[in-house]
Design an enzyme around this catalytic site. Structure first.
Site, PDB file in Angstrom:
ATOM      1  N   GLY A 159      32.959  26.150  64.688  1.00 24.30           N
ATOM      2  CA  GLY A 159      32.959  26.457  66.121  1.00 24.30           C
ATOM      3  C   GLY A 159      33.864  25.517  66.887  1.00 24.30           C
ATOM      4  N   HIS A 165      33.036  39.253  67.326  1.00 23.22           N
ATOM      5  CA  HIS A 165      34.129  38.508  66.676  1.00 23.22           C
ATOM      6  C   HIS A 165      34.622  39.065  65.338  1.00 23.22           C
ATOM      7  CE1 HIS A 165      30.610  36.765  64.797  1.00 23.22           C
ATOM      8  NE2 HIS A 165      30.422  35.809  65.670  1.00 23.22           N
ATOM      9  N   ASN A 200      20.865  30.763  70.009  1.00 24.50           N
ATOM     10  CA  ASN A 200      20.614  29.774  68.951  1.00 24.50           C
ATOM     11  C   ASN A 200      20.713  28.341  69.475  1.00 24.50           C
ATOM     12  OD1 ASN A 200      23.365  30.425  69.222  1.00 24.50           O
ATOM     13  ND2 ASN A 200      23.858  29.653  67.200  1.00 24.50           N
ATOM     14  N   ASP A 234      33.532  33.132  71.989  1.00 22.41           N
ATOM     15  CA  ASP A 234      32.602  32.489  71.056  1.00 22.41           C
ATOM     16  C   ASP A 234      32.681  30.967  71.226  1.00 22.41           C
ATOM     17  OD1 ASP A 234      30.647  32.182  69.136  1.00 22.41           O
ATOM     18  OD2 ASP A 234      31.973  32.474  67.429  1.00 22.41           O
ATOM     19  N   HIS A 278      28.307  29.691  73.538  1.00 21.80           N
ATOM     20  CA  HIS A 278      27.214  28.802  73.126  1.00 21.80           C
ATOM     21  C   HIS A 278      27.344  27.536  73.978  1.00 21.80           C
ATOM     22  CE1 HIS A 278      26.508  31.110  69.332  1.00 21.80           C
ATOM     23  NE2 HIS A 278      27.795  31.373  69.475  1.00 21.80           N
ATOM     24  N   PHE A 279      26.498  27.402  74.981  1.00 27.04           N
ATOM     25  CA  PHE A 279      26.585  26.249  75.880  1.00 27.04           C
ATOM     26  C   PHE A 279      25.615  25.121  75.516  1.00 27.04           C
ATOM     27  CE2 PHE A 279      28.706  28.493  79.807  1.00 27.04           C
ATOM     28  CZ  PHE A 279      29.898  28.561  79.099  1.00 27.04           C
ATOM     29  N   ARG A 280      24.851  25.314  74.408  1.00 28.09           N
ATOM     30  CA  ARG A 280      24.121  24.233  73.725  1.00 28.09           C
ATOM     31  C   ARG A 280      22.899  23.681  74.449  1.00 28.09           C
ATOM     32  NH1 ARG A 280      26.197  25.742  69.114  1.00 28.09           N
ATOM     33  NH2 ARG A 280      28.292  25.009  68.631  1.00 28.09           N
ATOM     34  N   HIS A 311      31.429  21.294  69.420  1.00 30.76           N
ATOM     35  CA  HIS A 311      30.815  20.231  68.629  1.00 30.76           C
ATOM     36  C   HIS A 311      31.546  18.939  68.988  1.00 30.76           C
ATOM     37  CE1 HIS A 311      28.717  23.158  66.112  1.00 30.76           C
ATOM     38  NE2 HIS A 311      29.850  23.834  66.044  1.00 30.76           N
ATOM     39  N   HIS A 358      26.274  39.260  64.641  1.00 30.58           N
ATOM     40  CA  HIS A 358      27.201  38.443  63.862  1.00 30.58           C
ATOM     41  C   HIS A 358      27.106  38.961  62.439  1.00 30.58           C
ATOM     42  CE1 HIS A 358      28.891  34.283  62.695  1.00 30.58           C
ATOM     43  NE2 HIS A 358      28.855  35.015  61.591  1.00 30.58           N
TER      44      HIS A 358
END
Length: 448
Positions: A332, A239, A97, A313, A65-67, A317, A181
């Site tokens: 996360g 995961h 997401n 994964d 997840h590289f946001r 944050h 997931h």
């Protein structure tokens, strides 16, 4: 800038279950020759004497997840792909997401456009499924995207796919790998409510694996597998965190023939619920880090090939976000820079061979997602390669953490192994903690 011809000499090459000493010639983007001894044909050849070091294929991380877009105060494609390169991960598959979510072909292409300009590593993306975007799913070209991601629990925005009819339609209508997931929302909500009534907002973090329980994981995973068997869908369960779930998977056939596959993440192999007292919300993930027994069973299933892939994964944050009480602290953590060194540490501890690490982090993601010409040290393949010094200790500290969020659950950990060089599509892009100015990242292609 024209790529130099590079000759790596006297290196221990790890590929397809064996380690052998030899030389590798890189010309342009590709591995030109692998041999016992290769001579430099001209003075222009850049020769690297790698005596004592190990050469691995660049790792392929199938879950990050590289946001970007929308959550770039935490991370972005540029910052996190740069950290990945320093950690020996040369290709990544990023999750849908973000904000906006990657649930239309238009939004998917916007992410590819960002990555084409800023990514340090090779890239692809998952397309996101929802309860109401089946038409968009059917528009996706399976050759141009890694696969389809479904949240059957723990989603953000409207990405929870909880309509059984829609779910079955999706499973029936796509040939893409469906990555899921799996955590049962109803079970988690019930457990959470009970803890909230007991503790209020400041629930002890060690209750996380009780709230997001073994039962929640197993219930969801087993349902997804049942549906995949019924519909013939190609299912990949992300995961795994419980020993119980490992019984749902088989090692009776080679990976290329499996219709149902599984992944485990580095944090579920490294930490256990005994670490919550020290690490607190910094090891709060979904699914939760569970017991030592679960961890042992995950290791067993990984080594006997019921679990096919090791991933990260990676989900950063900010420190400010993570420092909240349990109910407000997001789940996360960042991992791409430290995943391969952590697994090599497990080699030093006698838990896993280097050949097995390469199988689970390089070969198998390439097989599973049918990634074209990557994941192996082979003539004619892209030269995505990593040089590792197995005896060059270093400690994870604030000043060497490359994630935009600036922290790591491994802070204070000393790793024996160090990534000294990373090659991407034939270019030496990272050497001894310094990045080159060569941008050589490419969009992943799929042999489907």
């Amino acid at each position: 800038m024209k790529k130099k011809t590079i000759l790596i000499k006297n290196v221990n090459i790890v590929n397809e279950g064996s380690i052998f000493n030899g030389d590798i010639l890189i010309e342009g983007e590709y591995i030109k020759e692998i041999n016992d001894s290769i001579s430099a044909k001209s003075a222009d050849v850049h020769v690297i004497d790698a005596e004592g070091k190990y050469l691995l294929p660049g790792a392929i991380d199938d879950q990050v997840h590289f946001r970007e877009p929308g959550l770039t105060h935490k991370a972005n494609i540029e910052s996190e792909s740069r950290a990945a390169i320093a950690g020996g991960i040369t290709s990544f598959i990023e999750m849908p997401n973000t904000n906006p979510q990657t649930t239309t072909v238009e939004k998917l292409e916007e992410k590819f456009e960002i990555a084409s300009k800023t990514s340090f590593a090779n890239y692809s993306f998952m397309f996101g499924g929802t309860n109401d975007n089946l038409e968009e799913i059917l528009k996706v070209d399976p050759k141009s995207v890694a696969g389809l991601k479904l949240f059957l629990g723990s989603s953000t925005g409207n990405m929870l796919v909880d309509d059984p009819e829609i779910l079955e339609k999706i499973f029936k209508s796509t040939n893409m790998v469906i990555s899921v997931h799996c955590e049962d929302e109803a079970t988690i909500k019930k457990n959470f409510q009970e803890h909230l009534e007991t503790y209020g907002d400041d629930i002890p973090v060690k209750c996380h694996p009780i709230i997001r329980s073994e039962e929640a994981c197993y219930l969801s995973s087993s349902k997804a597998i049942e549906l995949a068997k019924k519909t013939g869908a190609r299912l990949h369960v992300f995961h795994l965190s419980t020993g119980k779930e490992t019984s749902l998977f088989t090692n009776k056939m080679p990976l290329k023939d499996k219709k149902i596959t599984a992944e485990v993440c580095v944090h579920h192999l490294w930490f256990s619920d005994k670490d919550y007292d020290e690490k607190g919300t910094f090891i709060k993930w979904n699914p939760a880090v569970k017991t030592e027994k679960d961890r042992d069973q995950l290791w067993k299933a990984l080594l006997d090939d019921r679990i096919d892939v090791i991933a990260t994964d990676h989900a950063p944050h900010t420190l400010e976000e993570k420092n909240n009480v349990y109910t407000s602290a997001p789940s996360g953590g960042p991992l791409v820079q430290h995943a391969l060194p952590a697994m090599l540490e497990m080699f030093h501890r006698g838990k896993i061979s280097i050949e097995k690490i390469v199988e689970k982090m390089c070969h198998n993601p390439a097989i599973l997602f049918q990634v074209e010409k990557r994941g192996y040290v082979k003539e004619g393949y892209f030269a995505d390669l990593v040089l590792v010094d197995l005896n060059n200790p270093w400690t994870v500290k604030k000043d060497n953490i490359l994630y935009k969020c600036g922290w790591s659950p491994f802070e204070g950990t000393t790793f024996k192994s160090r990534i000294t060089h990373t090659f991407l599509n034939g270019a030496l892009v990272y050497q001894n903690a310094k990045f080159s100015d060569i941008k050589s990242a490419k969009r992943l292609t799929f042999n489907r």
